[in-house]
Design a protein around this motif. Structure first.
Motif, short mmCIF file in Angstrom:
data_model
loop_
_atom_site.label_atom_id
_atom_site.label_comp_id
_atom_site.label_asym_id
_atom_site.label_seq_id
_atom_site.Cartn_x
_atom_site.Cartn_y
_atom_site.Cartn_z
N LYS A 175 -22.69 -21.08 -31.94
CA LYS A 175 -22.79 -19.78 -31.26
C LYS A 175 -23.53 -18.78 -32.13
O LYS A 175 -24.39 -18.02 -31.65
CB LYS A 175 -21.40 -19.25 -30.92
N ASP A 176 -23.20 -18.74 -33.43
CA ASP A 176 -23.85 -17.79 -34.33
C ASP A 176 -25.32 -18.14 -34.59
O ASP A 176 -26.17 -17.26 -34.70
CB ASP A 176 -23.10 -17.74 -35.66
N LEU A 177 -25.62 -19.43 -34.68
CA LEU A 177 -26.99 -19.85 -34.98
C LEU A 177 -27.92 -19.74 -33.78
O LEU A 177 -29.09 -19.40 -33.92
CB LEU A 177 -27.00 -21.29 -35.49
N GLY A 178 -27.41 -20.05 -32.61
CA GLY A 178 -28.28 -20.08 -31.44
C GLY A 178 -29.33 -21.15 -31.60
O GLY A 178 -29.03 -22.31 -31.88
N GLU A 179 -30.61 -20.77 -31.45
CA GLU A 179 -31.71 -21.72 -31.57
C GLU A 179 -32.23 -21.85 -33.00
O GLU A 179 -33.17 -22.61 -33.27
CB GLU A 179 -32.87 -21.29 -30.66
N ARG A 180 -31.65 -21.12 -33.92
CA ARG A 180 -32.14 -21.14 -35.30
C ARG A 180 -31.70 -22.43 -36.02
O ARG A 180 -30.77 -23.10 -35.61
CB ARG A 180 -31.63 -19.92 -36.06
N TRP A 306 -22.09 -17.27 -44.15
CA TRP A 306 -23.33 -16.51 -44.25
C TRP A 306 -24.10 -16.47 -42.95
O TRP A 306 -24.81 -15.49 -42.67
CB TRP A 306 -24.19 -17.06 -45.39
N VAL A 307 -23.94 -17.47 -42.11
CA VAL A 307 -24.55 -17.41 -40.77
C VAL A 307 -23.84 -16.34 -39.94
O VAL A 307 -24.47 -15.58 -39.22
CB VAL A 307 -24.48 -18.78 -40.09
N HIS A 308 -22.53 -16.25 -40.09
CA HIS A 308 -21.74 -15.27 -39.34
C HIS A 308 -22.04 -13.84 -39.80
O HIS A 308 -21.85 -12.88 -39.06
CB HIS A 308 -20.25 -15.55 -39.51
N CYS A 309 -22.54 -13.69 -41.05
CA CYS A 309 -22.84 -12.36 -41.59
C CYS A 309 -24.08 -11.74 -40.96
O CYS A 309 -24.34 -10.55 -41.12
CB CYS A 309 -23.05 -12.44 -43.11
N ASP A 310 -24.90 -12.56 -40.31
CA ASP A 310 -26.15 -12.02 -39.72
C ASP A 310 -25.85 -10.97 -38.66
O ASP A 310 -24.91 -11.09 -37.91
CB ASP A 310 -26.96 -13.17 -39.11
#
Length: 310
Positions: A175-180, A306-310
């Motif tokens: 969910k946090d990353l999406g397409e990244r 760290w992904v969630h920190c974006d």
């Protein structure tokens, strides 16, 4: 061998300058090998070894050193050569890799040289020990081989790359990353695959680079061609080794933080290097986190953080 290691403060000065200190040694013949001094605790004449029944064939025995029992690995055997036969006149390099201390049996130890990572190059294709090399360099017009110790240790004691079910099942990462994607830079093929296998159950797509220079070129290319504002539109996080030919992880991080298009990218330094100077190093170059290899749950937790920190 007294005084063979420099002080913490002296070694920390190399951070971000793309430099390293290489301890040179030989196994059986004339060929020179090198190991980063950062990983070396001590070098000593080989003490008496105690054999262990049913141990791996590459382990020549255990040594009792300063109240600690340390397995001693014959590096010559580990890369497919003959055993080091004159143990009494050989040396042990005590090193710390991947959260554990090992002794590496070598024929002789020469000296420490201060070098630039730009002079440390990927191994040539088709070399006889290519699968056990991460890099080569030239010193005094002779080739020096730098071994993939992570592969050697993995052959002796394979690493578990499975992430705990509770980390896999929550679904927050996707969910946090999406397409990244997550970008991985490491000169060891074994280490790259360990990280990739640990992240795949989380539904994470990855891109891999073999060293810091290759990673930096690719990240700048992505930022220029695929992003409107900055790199975080395509890359969710960088996981980088520290020791890499041509450009180390510290210099890579410093270059990223100095580039406005790349600077927002979170960087985790994920390395077999360890010691009291790590915090000073990551602060100096601007890395966001430092994770010692290799614990899949800790790595996954750090990625989530760290992904969630974006």
């Amino acid at each position: 061998m007294a005084g063979i290691l420099d002080s913490v403060n002296q070694r920390t000065q190399l951070v971000g300058q793309n430099r390293l200190e290489l301890l040179l040694f030989k196994l059986r013949g004339r060929q020179r090998f090198g190991i980063n001094v950062f990983k070396v605790r001590e070098v000593l004449q080989c003490p008496r070894l105690t054999s262990l029944p049913k141990s791996n064939a590459y382990i020549r025995g255990v040594a009792h050193i300063r109240g600690q029992t340390i397995s001693v690995i014959d590096l010559s055997m580990a890369i497919g050569g003959n055993p080091i036969d004159d143990i009494e006149n050989s040396f042990i390099i005590i090193a710390e890799y991947n959260r554990s201390v090992q002794g590496f049996l070598v024929g002789s130890v020469e000296r420490i040289v201060n070098m630039n990572w730009e002079a440390i190059l990927p191994p040539p294709s088709g070399s006889g020990r290519n699968s056990y090399l991460t890099a080569v360099t030239e010193i005094e017009k002779e080739l020096v081989e730098i071994l993939d110790v992570e592969k050697i240790l993995s052959d002796i004691c394979p690493v578990d790359t499975e992430v705990s079910a509770e980390i896999v099942d929550d679904g927050e990462m996707q969910k946090d990353l999406g397409e990244r994607i997550i970008f991985i830079a490491d000169d060891s093929a074994v280490a790259r695959n360990q990280i990739k296998r640990a992240l795949e159950p989380l539904g994470i797509q990855t891109e891999l680079a073999k060293n810091g220079k290759e990673a930096l070129i690719r990240l700048r290319e992505i930022a220029e061609k695929e992003c409107e504002k900055d790199i975080t539109e395509r890359i969710g996080l960088l996981i980088s080794d520290v020791e890499m030919p041509e450009m180390d992880g510290y210099t890579l991080t410093a270059e990223i933080k100095a580039d406005p298009r790349l600077a927002p990218l979170h960087v985790i330094l994920h390395t077999s290097l360890s010691g009291v100077f790590n915090q000073a190093m990551i602060e100096k170059v601007g890395a966001d986190d430092f994770i010692a290899k290799f614990n899949p749950d800790e790595l996954a937790a750090a990625v989530k953080k760290w992904v969630h920190c974006d």
